[in-house]
Design an enzyme around this catalytic site. Structure first.
Site, PDB file in Angstrom:
ATOM      1  N   ALA A  86       0.924  -1.302  -0.023  1.00  0.00           N
ATOM      2  CA  ALA A  86      -0.119  -0.100  -0.023  1.00  0.00           C
ATOM      3  C   ALA A  86       0.870   1.090  -0.120  1.00  0.00           C
ATOM      4  CB  ALA A  86      -0.956  -0.017   1.204  1.00  0.00           C
TER       5      ALA A  86
ATOM      6  N   GLU B 159      -9.695 -19.906  -5.216  1.00  0.00           N
ATOM      7  CA  GLU B 159      -9.479 -19.845  -3.747  1.00  0.00           C
ATOM      8  C   GLU B 159     -10.782 -19.662  -3.140  1.00  0.00           C
ATOM      9  OE1 GLU B 159      -6.739 -16.835  -2.173  1.00  0.00           O
ATOM     10  OE2 GLU B 159      -5.074 -17.906  -2.711  1.00  0.00           O
TER      11      GLU B 159
ATOM     12  N   HIS C 247      -6.926 -17.266   9.928  1.00  0.00           N
ATOM     13  CA  HIS C 247      -6.901 -18.289   8.935  1.00  0.00           C
ATOM     14  C   HIS C 247      -6.891 -19.668   9.045  1.00  0.00           C
ATOM     15  CE1 HIS C 247      -5.381 -20.194   5.265  1.00  0.00           C
ATOM     16  NE2 HIS C 247      -5.459 -19.103   4.700  1.00  0.00           N
TER      17      HIS C 247
ATOM     18  N   ARG D 132     -13.521 -18.107   4.925  1.00  0.00           N
ATOM     19  CA  ARG D 132     -12.319 -18.496   6.035  1.00  0.00           C
ATOM     20  C   ARG D 132     -13.062 -18.518   7.352  1.00  0.00           C
ATOM     21  NH1 ARG D 132      -7.630 -14.862   4.117  1.00  0.00           N
ATOM     22  NH2 ARG D 132      -6.920 -16.006   2.576  1.00  0.00           N
TER      23      ARG D 132
ATOM     24  N   HIS E 216      -4.793 -13.678  11.197  1.00  0.00           N
ATOM     25  CA  HIS E 216      -4.279 -13.673  10.020  1.00  0.00           C
ATOM     26  C   HIS E 216      -4.435 -12.308   9.488  1.00  0.00           C
ATOM     27  CE1 HIS E 216      -2.805 -14.798   6.256  1.00  0.00           C
ATOM     28  NE2 HIS E 216      -3.877 -14.600   5.473  1.00  0.00           N
TER      29      HIS E 216
ATOM     30  N   ARG F  11     -12.837 -11.104   5.331  1.00  0.00           N
ATOM     31  CA  ARG F  11     -12.169 -10.534   4.103  1.00  0.00           C
ATOM     32  C   ARG F  11     -12.361 -11.896   2.834  1.00  0.00           C
ATOM     33  NH1 ARG F  11      -6.648 -10.797   2.180  1.00  0.00           N
ATOM     34  NH2 ARG F  11      -6.047 -12.461   3.922  1.00  0.00           N
TER      35      ARG F  11
HETATM   36  C1  LIG Z   1       1.488 -15.071   5.656  1.00  0.00           C
HETATM   37  C2  LIG Z   1       0.607 -14.284   4.960  1.00  0.00           C
HETATM   38  C3  LIG Z   1      -0.103 -14.600   3.787  1.00  0.00           C
HETATM   39  C4  LIG Z   1      -0.952 -13.608   2.929  1.00  0.00           C
HETATM   40  N1  LIG Z   1      -1.294 -14.305   1.824  1.00  0.00           N
HETATM   41  C5  LIG Z   1      -1.904 -13.316   0.924  1.00  0.00           C
HETATM   42  C6  LIG Z   1      -2.551 -13.435  -0.324  1.00  0.00           C
HETATM   43  O1  LIG Z   1      -2.234 -14.514  -0.864  1.00  0.00           O
HETATM   44  N2  LIG Z   1      -3.237 -12.393  -0.909  1.00  0.00           N
HETATM   45  C7  LIG Z   1      -3.665 -11.310  -0.454  1.00  0.00           C
HETATM   46  O2  LIG Z   1      -4.334 -10.483  -0.971  1.00  0.00           O
HETATM   47  N3  LIG Z   1      -3.277 -11.012   0.863  1.00  0.00           N
HETATM   48  C8  LIG Z   1      -2.532 -11.971   1.649  1.00  0.00           C
HETATM   49  N4  LIG Z   1      -2.109 -11.674   3.039  1.00  0.00           N
HETATM   50  C9  LIG Z   1      -2.656 -10.355   3.665  1.00  0.00           C
HETATM   51  C10 LIG Z   1      -1.764  -9.317   2.776  1.00  0.00           C
HETATM   52  O3  LIG Z   1      -0.257  -9.831   2.633  1.00  0.00           O
HETATM   53  C11 LIG Z   1      -1.505  -7.885   3.661  1.00  0.00           C
HETATM   54  O4  LIG Z   1      -2.799  -7.722   4.050  1.00  0.00           O
HETATM   55  C12 LIG Z   1      -0.916  -6.825   2.690  1.00  0.00           C
HETATM   56  O5  LIG Z   1       0.336  -7.272   2.453  1.00  0.00           O
HETATM   57  C13 LIG Z   1      -0.627  -5.525   3.757  1.00  0.00           C
HETATM   58  O6  LIG Z   1      -0.158  -4.613   3.065  1.00  0.00           O
HETATM   59  P1  LIG Z   1       0.318  -3.238   3.624  1.00  0.00           P
HETATM   60  O7  LIG Z   1       0.958  -2.430   2.810  1.00  0.00           O
HETATM   61  O8  LIG Z   1      -0.817  -2.748   4.175  1.00  0.00           O
HETATM   62  O9  LIG Z   1       1.124  -3.514   5.156  1.00  0.00           O
HETATM   63  P2  LIG Z   1       2.541  -4.383   5.133  1.00  0.00           P
HETATM   64  O10 LIG Z   1       2.787  -5.166   3.826  1.00  0.00           O
HETATM   65  O11 LIG Z   1       2.520  -5.097   6.403  1.00  0.00           O
HETATM   66  O12 LIG Z   1       3.502  -3.180   5.534  1.00  0.00           O
HETATM   67  C14 LIG Z   1       3.656  -2.726   6.419  1.00  0.00           C
HETATM   68  C15 LIG Z   1       4.825  -1.785   6.633  1.00  0.00           C
HETATM   69  O13 LIG Z   1       4.724  -0.724   7.558  1.00  0.00           O
HETATM   70  C16 LIG Z   1       6.060  -0.597   8.182  1.00  0.00           C
HETATM   71  N5  LIG Z   1       5.712  -0.327   9.813  1.00  0.00           N
HETATM   72  C17 LIG Z   1       5.074  -0.919  10.601  1.00  0.00           C
HETATM   73  N6  LIG Z   1       5.011  -0.358  11.699  1.00  0.00           N
HETATM   74  C18 LIG Z   1       5.949   0.741  11.470  1.00  0.00           C
HETATM   75  C19 LIG Z   1       6.288   1.980  12.399  1.00  0.00           C
HETATM   76  N7  LIG Z   1       6.067   2.181  13.697  1.00  0.00           N
HETATM   77  N8  LIG Z   1       7.378   2.965  11.869  1.00  0.00           N
HETATM   78  C20 LIG Z   1       8.064   2.611  10.583  1.00  0.00           C
HETATM   79  N9  LIG Z   1       7.492   1.482   9.550  1.00  0.00           N
HETATM   80  C21 LIG Z   1       6.265   0.767  10.436  1.00  0.00           C
HETATM   81  C22 LIG Z   1       6.501  -2.170   8.235  1.00  0.00           C
HETATM   82  O14 LIG Z   1       7.964  -2.223   8.394  1.00  0.00           O
HETATM   83  C23 LIG Z   1       6.295  -2.362   6.523  1.00  0.00           C
HETATM   84  O15 LIG Z   1       7.122  -1.741   5.937  1.00  0.00           O
HETATM   85  C24 LIG Z   1      -1.161 -12.487   3.615  1.00  0.00           C
HETATM   86  C25 LIG Z   1      -0.654 -12.052   4.713  1.00  0.00           C
HETATM   87  C26 LIG Z   1       0.072 -13.101   5.573  1.00  0.00           C
HETATM   88  C27 LIG Z   1       0.773 -12.588   7.002  1.00  0.00           C
END
Ligand SMILES: Cc1cc2nc3c(=O)[nH]c(=O)nc-3n(C[C@H](O)[C@H](O)[C@H](O)COP(=O)(O)OP(=O)(O)OC[C@H]3O[C@@H](n4cnc5c(N)ncnc54)[C@H](O)[C@@H]3O)c2cc1C
Length: 535
Positions: free
Chosen positions: A14, A116, A244, A291, A353, A388
């Site tokens: 994101a 899925e 999950h 799920r 999850h 979700r």
């Molecule tokens: C094992 C697993 C499998 C998954 N499989 C799928 C899938 O197949 N398909 C799907 O759609 N979704 C899947 N998901 C869910 C999906 O991966 C996440 O919802 C999504 O990647 C979240 O993206 P994001 O950019 O919001 O956050 P994230 O990718 O979690 O990024 C968060 C960022 O914030 C940073 N951060 C956090 N706190 C701080 C702070 N205090 N200061 C500075 N930086 C900070 C972290 O270091 C990181 O860079 C899966 C999740 C997991 C855990």
């Protein structure tokens, strides 16, 4: 002190998408920060199953219907429609064209569409079972190629800089709350700096780590949610924590996700004696039920019969070579702990999850705080409602990352080159008088207490008694941790602990307030609602 036009906290899918989209305007100065030392470390990296695209026999209307059905009557139809209509196009534009992600294709070069749970079509694009790694590597390369984006790792955002809270101007109290950046802890220097920004985007991901069993990596402790809450942001749907159904249940590798795609390719859940039980719970969808239904069915089987796990069999449903090709990551990780998934069933249990709730935002990612946006898993756009649909969260990060950038661009364009907020108005971080270094044993001990309380009392099955017990214990711990925080030098661990107790209380209180079971919020002392049906 660092200043920038747009500060993005978090560089998963994101945050990275928002940065790339904003940086299309060469005049924009964008700073993206992460607490991790490796910028690829995030929930995004671990995504396995894939991301929703649009296959030939599919349409945005069909996807919309599936999202709304999975959301159990609590998804916002407006937000879900935006995702269904805009997602597949942005996937091509940002992931394939900009980040260069190459999704799996067959020998004829045709895309391979995965299946899925609760999807009425095969529509999941994937890169083996390491889709997240391919996506984050591609996005990081694109960020590094973009000169007007500054990436900083090893820095932890501690608190948002918001007025009136951090303003020396007494008249600020009469204006609405506004955000001007963040206090940021540099983990190597061990100092806190003011990062001032015209606009701040929270993209800090989820909070799975507040639970004992989780598929989430250590950074998912709800930092952004806690910061936003302290600043006065509206939080919605916090009771909807998705569990999950299938995380590995083998000592040494607990929490390793066994992707839903395994059931999508024919995998079947069995009791340890070998009974395929999902037809008893969901005759229509069986192992591919939503799920929450599958997770509760497993929980019920385990509780009723005293099993400590159930089994997931793919070995007898797919040729061994095909298993190794389709699920190379799961295969090799399981093999490391002695489970050969091409020959034997996999012991699994449910695990926390995904956080369906979050900072409430509109269709452009705007929160109720001026100049503060939230995107990705930390936000609540309303898409996921009470549950979700698989593989929609990466897509939501793409769509709202992109939309927030569009909106910010318009805002910055129309406001002109206004100066950043005056640095003299924002107080420095004050650590005077703090001499004690944080004791890691206390941090770890308190964190484990939070995780146990959340797992047992605010987990898959909740009740009034369990929730009020959880809230009493969490409140007591909150007082202890707040004192610890106020009297000890800052560290990343202490910041995380303070945030974890805050978000644990947010989730527990939301679960207590909502007496109606729905989607992934299940209270055994109330009726269960799915859509408008009483179950
Ligand atoms: C094992 C697993 C499998 C998954 N499989 C799928 C899938 O197949 N398909 C799907 O759609 N979704 C899947 N998901 C869910 C999906 O991966 C996440 O919802 C999504 O990647 C979240 O993206 P994001 O950019 O919001 O956050 P994230 O990718 O979690 O990024 C968060 C960022 O914030 C940073 N951060 C956090 N706190 C701080 C702070 N205090 N200061 C500075 N930086 C900070 C972290 O270091 C990181 O860079 C899966 C999740 C997991 C855990």
């Amino acid at each position: 002190m660092a200043d920038t036009q747009v500060l993005i906290i978090g560089c998963g899918i994101a945050g990275a998408t928002a940065a790339l989209r904003l940086a299309r305007n060469p005049k924009r100065r964008v700073t993206i920060i992460t607490r991790a030392s490796d910028p690829e470390e995030s929930n995004t990296r671990y995504a396995q199953g894939g991301i929703v695209g649009r296959s030939l026999d599919d349409s945005s209307e069909l996807l919309l219907a599936d999202i709304l059905a999975a959301g159990a009557g609590a998804s916002s139809p407006v937000a879900a429609r935006i995702l269904a209509e805009e997602g597949p196009q942005l996937l091509r534009e940002i992931l394939e064209d900009t980040a260069g992600v190459v999704f799996d294709r067959d020998q004829q070069g045709e895309r391979l569409w995965g299946q899925e749970a609760a999807h009425s079509r095969r529509r999941i694009l994937h890169v083996g079972d390491e889709t997240g790694q391919a996506i984050i590597s591609g996005l990081m390369s694109a960020l590094r190629r973009t000169p007007n984006i500054r990436i900083e790792s090893n820095v932890t955002a501690v608190d948002l800089i918001t007025f009136p809270h951090h303003s020396r101007d007494p008249l600020a109290s009469y204006r609405s709350i506004s955000c001007h950046g963040s206090y940021v802890f540099n983990r190597q220097e061990k100092t806190v700096h003011r990062y001032l920004a015209d606009v701040t985007i929270l993209a800090t991901g989820g909070l799975g780590r507040i639970y004992r069993n989780t598929t989430n990596p250590p950074g998912a402790r709800g930092d952004g949610l806690a910061m936003a809450h302290r600043a006065g942001a509206r939080i919605a749907n916090a009771e909807y924590v998705q569990f999950h159904p299938t995380a590995l249940a083998v000592p040494g590798a607990e929490g390793l996700l066994i992707s839903e795609a395994v059931r999508g390719e024919g995998g079947v859940l069995l009791t340890p004696p070998g009974h395929p039980f999902m037809a008893d719970y969901s005759p229509e969808w069986k192992d591919l039920a939503p799920r929450d239904v599958v997770a509760r069915a497993i929980h019920h089987e385990m509780e009723a019969h005293g099993y400590s796990y159930v089994l997931l069999d793919i070995a007898t449903r797919m040729p061994a070579a095909a298993i190794r090709k389709r699920f190379p990551y799961i295969y090799s990780e399981c093999l490391k702990v002695g489970v050969d998934i091409s020959r034997e069933p996999i012991p699994v249990v449910p695990a926390a999850h995904y956080f369906c709730g979050g900072v409430l935002v509109d269709e452009w990612g705007r929160s109720n705080i001026e100049n503060l946006y939230a995107v990705g898993e930390i936000s609540c756009t309303g898409v996921h409602g009470a549950n979700r649909l698989a593989s929609t969260s990466l897509l939501e990060g793409l769509v709202w990352g992109s939309r927030s950038a569009q909106d910010i661009e318009q805002q910055l364009e129309s406001s002109g080159p206004e100066p950043l907020v005056d640095l003299n108005v924002v107080p420095r971080w004050d650590e005077s008088g703090l001499t004690a270094d944080p004791d890691p044993a206390l941090i770890q001990g308190d964190m484990q207490t939070i995780q146990n309380i959340m797992w047992h009392y605010v987990g898959l099955v909740r009740s009034a008694d369990r929730l009020s017990r959880a809230i009493r214990e969490l409140r007591h711990l909150w007082n202890e941790i707040e004192t610890f925080y106020r009297t000890t030098k800052l560290s990343d661990g202490l910041t995380g602990l303070r945030n974890a107790i805050e978000v644990a209380l947010i989730v527990a209180q939301a679960a207590q307030h909502n007496r109606q079971s729905r989607g992934c919020h299940y209270r055994h002392d109330s009726v269960y609602l799915e859509g408008d049906r009483l179950i």
